[in-house]
Design a protein around this motif. Sequence first.
Motif, PDB file in Angstrom:
ATOM      1  N   UNK A 155       0.849  -1.031  -0.054  1.00 33.86           N
ATOM      2  CA  UNK A 155      -0.218  -0.230   0.057  1.00 33.86           C
ATOM      3  C   UNK A 155       0.781   1.275   0.051  1.00 33.86           C
ATOM      4  N   UNK A 156       0.552   2.155  -1.128  1.00 30.62           N
ATOM      5  CA  UNK A 156       1.236   3.423  -1.068  1.00 30.62           C
ATOM      6  C   UNK A 156       1.303   4.102   0.434  1.00 30.62           C
ATOM      7  N   UNK A 157       0.055   4.175   1.141  1.00 34.43           N
ATOM      8  CA  UNK A 157      -0.115   4.947   2.371  1.00 34.43           C
ATOM      9  C   UNK A 157       0.985   4.566   3.436  1.00 34.43           C
ATOM     10  N   UNK A 159       3.687   3.012   2.982  1.00 34.22           N
ATOM     11  CA  UNK A 159       5.189   3.482   2.516  1.00 34.22           C
ATOM     12  C   UNK A 159       5.291   4.996   3.052  1.00 34.22           C
ATOM     13  N   UNK A 160       4.311   5.696   2.801  1.00 27.62           N
ATOM     14  CA  UNK A 160       4.496   7.015   3.349  1.00 27.62           C
ATOM     15  C   UNK A 160       4.696   7.122   4.922  1.00 27.62           C
ATOM     16  N   UNK A 161       3.970   6.114   5.833  1.00 32.35           N
ATOM     17  CA  UNK A 161       3.978   6.200   6.880  1.00 32.35           C
ATOM     18  C   UNK A 161       5.189   5.679   7.527  1.00 32.35           C
ATOM     19  N   UNK A 162       5.828   4.698   6.925  1.00 27.74           N
ATOM     20  CA  UNK A 162       7.022   4.106   7.571  1.00 27.74           C
ATOM     21  C   UNK A 162       8.415   4.291   7.210  1.00 27.74           C
ATOM     22  N   UNK A 163       8.581   4.839   5.982  1.00 30.27           N
ATOM     23  CA  UNK A 163       9.836   5.277   5.386  1.00 30.27           C
ATOM     24  C   UNK A 163      10.307   6.352   6.109  1.00 30.27           C
ATOM     25  N   UNK A 164      11.618   6.457   6.837  1.00 28.31           N
ATOM     26  CA  UNK A 164      11.905   7.585   7.310  1.00 28.31           C
ATOM     27  C   UNK A 164      12.242   8.864   6.004  1.00 28.31           C
ATOM     28  N   UNK A 165      11.845   9.902   6.425  1.00 24.33           N
ATOM     29  CA  UNK A 165      12.039  10.990   5.562  1.00 24.33           C
ATOM     30  C   UNK A 165      13.386  11.838   5.580  1.00 24.33           C
TER      31      UNK A 165
END
Length: 333
Positions: A155-157, A159-165
Amino acid sequence: MMAYGRKWAFVFVAVAFLFSMGEGGVLKLGFYDEVCPLAEDIVYNVVKRHIPLAPSLAAPLIRMHFHDCFVRGCDGSVLLNSTKDNKAEKEAIPNQSLRGFSLIDEAKALLEQHCPGVVSCADILALIARDAVFVAHGGPYWNVPTGRRDGLISHESEALANIPGPTFNFSQLIKSFSSKGLDIKDLVYLSGAHTIGIATCGPNTFSKRLYNFSGRGDSDVDPSMDKYYVDNLKKYKCKSPKDNTTIVEMDPGSHRTFDISYYKLLNKRRGLFQSDAALLTDATSRYYIDQLIEGSIDNFFAGFAESVEKMGQVGVLTGSAGEIRHHCAFVNY
């Protein structure tokens, strides 16, 4: 070159064995030795055939492995395509710059011809990331315990929630890493992969550090960044806050070599991302950085190998969980 790599394999065998005993001892070195004895050679030969012609693929491939492990564990979910009903991890902004999927597809196709339904895409990704770094940049050759199975969900969401930015501060970074069982030392050593990385200008990466950092206008820059570095980036690279395409090396002058130059630049306040600069804001992470700068390349290779092996076993699927995909971009039907 392979002889040198095998030396590192022996050096790290004890470390890899210890990690493979975690989570019930289900991952192990040579998992495919009996059921598909040429598996790792097939993967390595794909890398050896293509990476010397496109060495810049090594950085996105090691980053792909990292991004995979941070979302649902190292289950190959980052490789899945979107469907009409679901946007997959590939669609998330942090993954849109990933490259090298064709190498994974080629290795998978060859393995399916040689031993169908045996080698997982998650294992192929873990092996290719290791081999690409070694072949392209003379990086460490770490052991990859295998036996992962492939996940069914992407799920795209998530990835956005878990990958450190790249804009994370230290608290955000350590919270993200600790949620995966990784510590400050792992954070520092895994960040060393930026020694071969590149990024594009833009507010989603780092150019906000150069323009309007605190919201007071385009002359407002991140005070934690070296002024000479800022001036050069603005003059020669990211000439406008609207530039989203120009490529910048994370380790200028040394981005083709897997070395400790990244840490030396970091210590001069020339880390490209806020997440790089954040490593200087904690006493423990600074201690590890100082050790790396003062130590030998062998120390860096050993520590990086230990941390990436540890990361490669986060949340793995084994036994009867998940599946062995026939094609890495699609779940089986």
